[in-house]
Design a protein around this motif. Sequence first.
Motif, mmCIF file in Angstrom:
data_model
loop_
_atom_site.group_PDB
_atom_site.id
_atom_site.type_symbol
_atom_site.label_atom_id
_atom_site.label_comp_id
_atom_site.label_asym_id
_atom_site.label_seq_id
_atom_site.Cartn_x
_atom_site.Cartn_y
_atom_site.Cartn_z
ATOM 1 N N ILE A 107 0.827 -1.214 0.000
ATOM 2 C CA ILE A 107 0.000 0.000 0.000
ATOM 3 C C ILE A 107 0.862 1.264 0.000
ATOM 4 O O ILE A 107 0.608 2.168 -0.806
ATOM 5 N N PRO A 108 1.901 1.356 0.858
ATOM 6 C CA PRO A 108 2.740 2.560 0.791
ATOM 7 C C PRO A 108 3.416 2.748 -0.573
ATOM 8 O O PRO A 108 3.507 3.864 -1.086
ATOM 9 N N PHE A 109 3.857 1.651 -1.177
ATOM 10 C CA PHE A 109 4.505 1.759 -2.486
ATOM 11 C C PHE A 109 3.520 2.259 -3.531
ATOM 12 O O PHE A 109 3.800 3.193 -4.276
ATOM 13 N N VAL A 110 2.347 1.619 -3.608
ATOM 14 C CA VAL A 110 1.345 2.013 -4.599
ATOM 15 C C VAL A 110 0.924 3.462 -4.363
ATOM 16 O O VAL A 110 0.771 4.229 -5.306
ATOM 17 N N SER A 111 0.745 3.849 -3.097
ATOM 18 C CA SER A 111 0.340 5.222 -2.775
ATOM 19 C C SER A 111 1.350 6.230 -3.289
ATOM 20 O O SER A 111 0.978 7.313 -3.757
ATOM 21 N N LYS A 112 2.617 5.886 -3.219
ATOM 22 C CA LYS A 112 3.666 6.803 -3.677
ATOM 23 C C LYS A 112 3.842 6.735 -5.201
ATOM 24 O O LYS A 112 3.842 7.758 -5.874
ATOM 25 N N TYR A 113 4.006 5.535 -5.732
ATOM 26 C CA TYR A 113 4.324 5.377 -7.155
ATOM 27 C C TYR A 113 3.169 5.830 -8.048
ATOM 28 O O TYR A 113 3.381 6.412 -9.104
#
Length: 188
Positions: free
Chosen positions: A149-155
């Motif tokens: 979730i943090p990766f998708v939120s950023k990318y």
Amino acid sequence: MRKLFILLFTLSNFIVFSQYSKGKITFNNGDELIGLIKITKGDDVKFKSDNDSKVIEYDDDLIKSFEFTENGILRKYIYSETIHLDNEKSRTDKWNKLLEVIVEGKVSLFRYVTSVNNMGHVSYYLKKESDKLPVFYYGEGYFYKQKFIPFVSKYFSDCKNLVAKVKSKELKHKEFEKVVEFYNNECK
């Protein structure tokens, strides 16, 4: 079930890597060769112009991409260095990896398969049109599930609808293709 999937996936790759298929190689300099292609265990490419021709083996440093048709399905691969993003720092892997193209578009999705302790290990990479290198997206294991979730939120921060679907778990951590296809079809 997971072990069965890995076994079937590994066997399907072994079959692909053990026979020649009709295809095309595109070199870094733009030249192309059309003929019969086979991937070696070392991820290099063997080429023959026809069944009776002499085999030529090409090193991954010379090849940009290649594609071939297997059982009526077009399979595409690229050789590329990759990058890992971690807490605002990045680490570039300085060797070419053989990445299978899964989805092409504004964001492309790639699969990378390695063998670790005789087990197939699968990792996924993303590349936006603006990215220089494919970015590590997801690997197997609990650690990556927690970072999803943090990766998708950023990318994918430029697509609030996608981020909302991931945060609400409407799109889950193993739905790699759906996440990328949603971005490609629904986001600017």
